[in-house]
Write a protein that holds these residues in place. Sequence first.
Motif, PDB file in Angstrom:
ATOM      1  N   LEU A 340      60.731  27.109  27.889  1.00 36.65           N
ATOM      2  CA  LEU A 340      59.669  28.029  28.267  1.00 36.65           C
ATOM      3  C   LEU A 340      59.153  28.705  27.005  1.00 36.65           C
ATOM      4  O   LEU A 340      59.932  29.292  26.248  1.00 36.65           O
ATOM      5  CB  LEU A 340      60.189  29.082  29.249  1.00 36.65           C
ATOM      6  N   PRO A 341      57.850  28.608  26.712  1.00 38.79           N
ATOM      7  CA  PRO A 341      57.333  29.207  25.485  1.00 38.79           C
ATOM      8  C   PRO A 341      57.392  30.725  25.525  1.00 38.79           C
ATOM      9  O   PRO A 341      57.494  31.336  26.593  1.00 38.79           O
ATOM     10  CB  PRO A 341      55.888  28.705  25.441  1.00 38.79           C
ATOM     11  N   ASP A 342      57.323  31.314  24.364  1.00 40.00           N
ATOM     12  CA  ASP A 342      57.240  32.774  24.272  1.00 40.00           C
ATOM     13  C   ASP A 342      55.958  33.232  24.958  1.00 40.00           C
ATOM     14  O   ASP A 342      54.930  32.559  24.894  1.00 40.00           O
ATOM     15  CB  ASP A 342      57.234  33.181  22.806  1.00 40.00           C
ATOM     16  N   MET A 343      56.009  34.363  25.631  1.00 39.71           N
ATOM     17  CA  MET A 343      54.833  34.861  26.340  1.00 39.71           C
ATOM     18  C   MET A 343      54.954  36.361  26.564  1.00 39.71           C
ATOM     19  O   MET A 343      56.047  36.940  26.479  1.00 39.71           O
ATOM     20  CB  MET A 343      54.655  34.144  27.679  1.00 39.71           C
ATOM     21  N   PHE A 344      53.841  36.998  26.864  1.00 39.82           N
ATOM     22  CA  PHE A 344      53.821  38.423  27.141  1.00 39.82           C
ATOM     23  C   PHE A 344      54.317  38.637  28.560  1.00 39.82           C
ATOM     24  O   PHE A 344      53.643  38.297  29.532  1.00 39.82           O
ATOM     25  CB  PHE A 344      52.403  38.975  26.976  1.00 39.82           C
ATOM     26  N   SER A 345      55.512  39.213  28.678  1.00 40.10           N
ATOM     27  CA  SER A 345      56.131  39.346  29.996  1.00 40.10           C
ATOM     28  C   SER A 345      57.243  40.381  29.931  1.00 40.10           C
ATOM     29  O   SER A 345      57.802  40.649  28.861  1.00 40.10           O
ATOM     30  CB  SER A 345      56.706  37.995  30.430  1.00 40.10           C
ATOM     31  N   ASP A 346      57.568  40.952  31.079  1.00 40.02           N
ATOM     32  CA  ASP A 346      58.768  41.765  31.135  1.00 40.02           C
ATOM     33  C   ASP A 346      59.984  40.838  31.126  1.00 40.02           C
ATOM     34  O   ASP A 346      59.903  39.681  31.544  1.00 40.02           O
ATOM     35  CB  ASP A 346      58.777  42.655  32.386  1.00 40.02           C
ATOM     36  N   SER A 347      61.103  41.351  30.654  1.00 42.42           N
ATOM     37  CA  SER A 347      62.286  40.512  30.454  1.00 42.42           C
ATOM     38  C   SER A 347      62.804  39.907  31.759  1.00 42.42           C
ATOM     39  O   SER A 347      63.195  38.740  31.792  1.00 42.42           O
ATOM     40  CB  SER A 347      63.400  41.327  29.795  1.00 42.42           C
ATOM     41  N   ALA A 348      62.805  40.694  32.821  1.00 45.79           N
ATOM     42  CA  ALA A 348      63.397  40.223  34.065  1.00 45.79           C
ATOM     43  C   ALA A 348      62.690  38.979  34.594  1.00 45.79           C
ATOM     44  O   ALA A 348      63.333  37.971  34.930  1.00 45.79           O
ATOM     45  CB  ALA A 348      63.356  41.341  35.111  1.00 45.79           C
ATOM     46  N   ARG A 349      61.377  39.020  34.667  1.00 41.54           N
ATOM     47  CA  ARG A 349      60.648  37.865  35.209  1.00 41.54           C
ATOM     48  C   ARG A 349      60.655  36.683  34.240  1.00 41.54           C
ATOM     49  O   ARG A 349      60.663  35.529  34.670  1.00 41.54           O
ATOM     50  CB  ARG A 349      59.226  38.272  35.593  1.00 41.54           C
ATOM     51  N   TYR A 350      60.659  36.982  32.934  1.00 34.16           N
ATOM     52  CA  TYR A 350      60.731  35.881  31.975  1.00 34.16           C
ATOM     53  C   TYR A 350      62.049  35.133  32.142  1.00 34.16           C
ATOM     54  O   TYR A 350      62.085  33.900  32.152  1.00 34.16           O
ATOM     55  CB  TYR A 350      60.617  36.421  30.548  1.00 34.16           C
ATOM     56  N   VAL A 351      63.141  35.871  32.270  1.00 40.29           N
ATOM     57  CA  VAL A 351      64.454  35.241  32.429  1.00 40.29           C
ATOM     58  C   VAL A 351      64.523  34.451  33.734  1.00 40.29           C
ATOM     59  O   VAL A 351      65.060  33.336  33.775  1.00 40.29           O
ATOM     60  CB  VAL A 351      65.565  36.306  32.366  1.00 40.29           C
ATOM     61  N   GLU A 352      63.990  35.019  34.811  1.00 43.57           N
ATOM     62  CA  GLU A 352      63.991  34.314  36.093  1.00 43.57           C
ATOM     63  C   GLU A 352      63.234  32.986  35.992  1.00 43.57           C
ATOM     64  O   GLU A 352      63.715  31.939  36.448  1.00 43.57           O
ATOM     65  CB  GLU A 352      63.347  35.193  37.173  1.00 43.57           C
TER      66      GLU A 352
END
Length: 466
Positions: A340-352
């Motif tokens: 999954l590429p780096d993106m502007f997101s909160d940590s919780a949803r990025y990890v999910e």
Amino acid sequence: MTSTPSPGIPHSPLQSEKSRRYDRQLRLWGDHGQNALEYASICMINASAIGTEILKSLVLPGVGSFTILDQHKLTAEDAGNNFFLDPECIGQSRGEVAMRLLLELNHEVRGDCVQQSVEQVLEMKRDFFSSFSLVVCCGLPERSLLNLAKILWTENIPLVTVKTAGFLGYMRLQVREHFIVETHPDSRTPDLRLENPWPELETWLQNQVDKLESMTRQEHSHTPYPVLLYRYLNEWRAEHNNDIPQNYKEKTQFKENIRKGLLRREGNEEFEEDEENFEEACKAVNTVIKLSSIPSNTMTILQDPCASNLHSGAESFWLIAHAVGRFVDLENRLPVEGLLPDMFSDSARYVELHNIYRERANQDAESIYKYIVQFLESNNRSRDVVSEADVRRFCRESRYLRLERGCSLEAEYTGGGSSTSLQNGLEDPDSDALYYLVLRAVDRYISEYGSNPDLYNCTGIVQVHK
């Protein structure tokens, strides 16, 4: 916040001395690359200036072992052009002196020296070279080189031939097949599969889409951009007979649709600057919104006879390629990469989201590995031939695989085989192929006449080779 994967191998009190020593190269080629280097056994023919320089570049990163094959005594000329040779050792074995000084660079590397010529070794022990991972040859006469190259080609041992003359030089690799799994492409497009998501991914994306309208400004601006692309892609397909935007005009309109979803402050018609995730979505349209396909370079490998007509003793690369080809036939897709590429997101949803992609990649790789294990067991071969880590790496890099097939030195020198790159190079006035041919011609002249050629003779030989 921006969620990013771990940048490399962290330093810690528990980190081994080996990891600290090889930290930079571990970041470059990973544990598996370092293991391949540490298990490699190199044979260097002639401890010349270029030969010892090559060995230095292998000893420092931790090659397993090397053997120098050199029957010459160290001369004043050697000591003058090779800083690995000590002038005080003139008259001693050149290979022994070079081996001793090279081993001082890395005490974990093993070294040996054989004070014989290639001809003597082959006469006494023809299988001498069979234990090496690679043979590097510097300054070997043409007749001896061709004899050695023929044996190594038969035994499928790579040979690197090195020749230097002043500021000119070449390195020529003789290898039957060279498999490149990690090609490190200049541009790597995300493998998101938004046009055809699997159930777990679709459920998570749709759940986020359903919440968009009720999100706070903070939550809205930190929604991962795949969610936004998924939402507007579904809306587009509903209005365009289930087709995705394909040409420039359609993608431009699609981007405008995305920008309409930006939140605005009350009474302000300007777009909010903090909705960076929407801009990320727009930038990703050209690379992410497309029908998944299998690149031609990958399909060529999967359809290669070595993969499609697999024999019981096949190498690990072809075993995995065969299993991946079978997976493609069943699923009509390549295995998910799981990145999954780096993106502007909160940590919780990025990890999910990352976990969903990673889990699917693990499932795909596991099904491929199980098939390989079954094949190995049915052919009475150890499952250690292919590791699960090898399969995962192959699946992760499946869009960028490369296979290079080489030409033997014998075929090139005698004209009995094709050397397309050399032929094309001779037709290109800006190519350096002519220098390779000139240096090769000098070797031929020395082999036939026992002395260095003058410019006229060398030019004549080049014309003959053409």
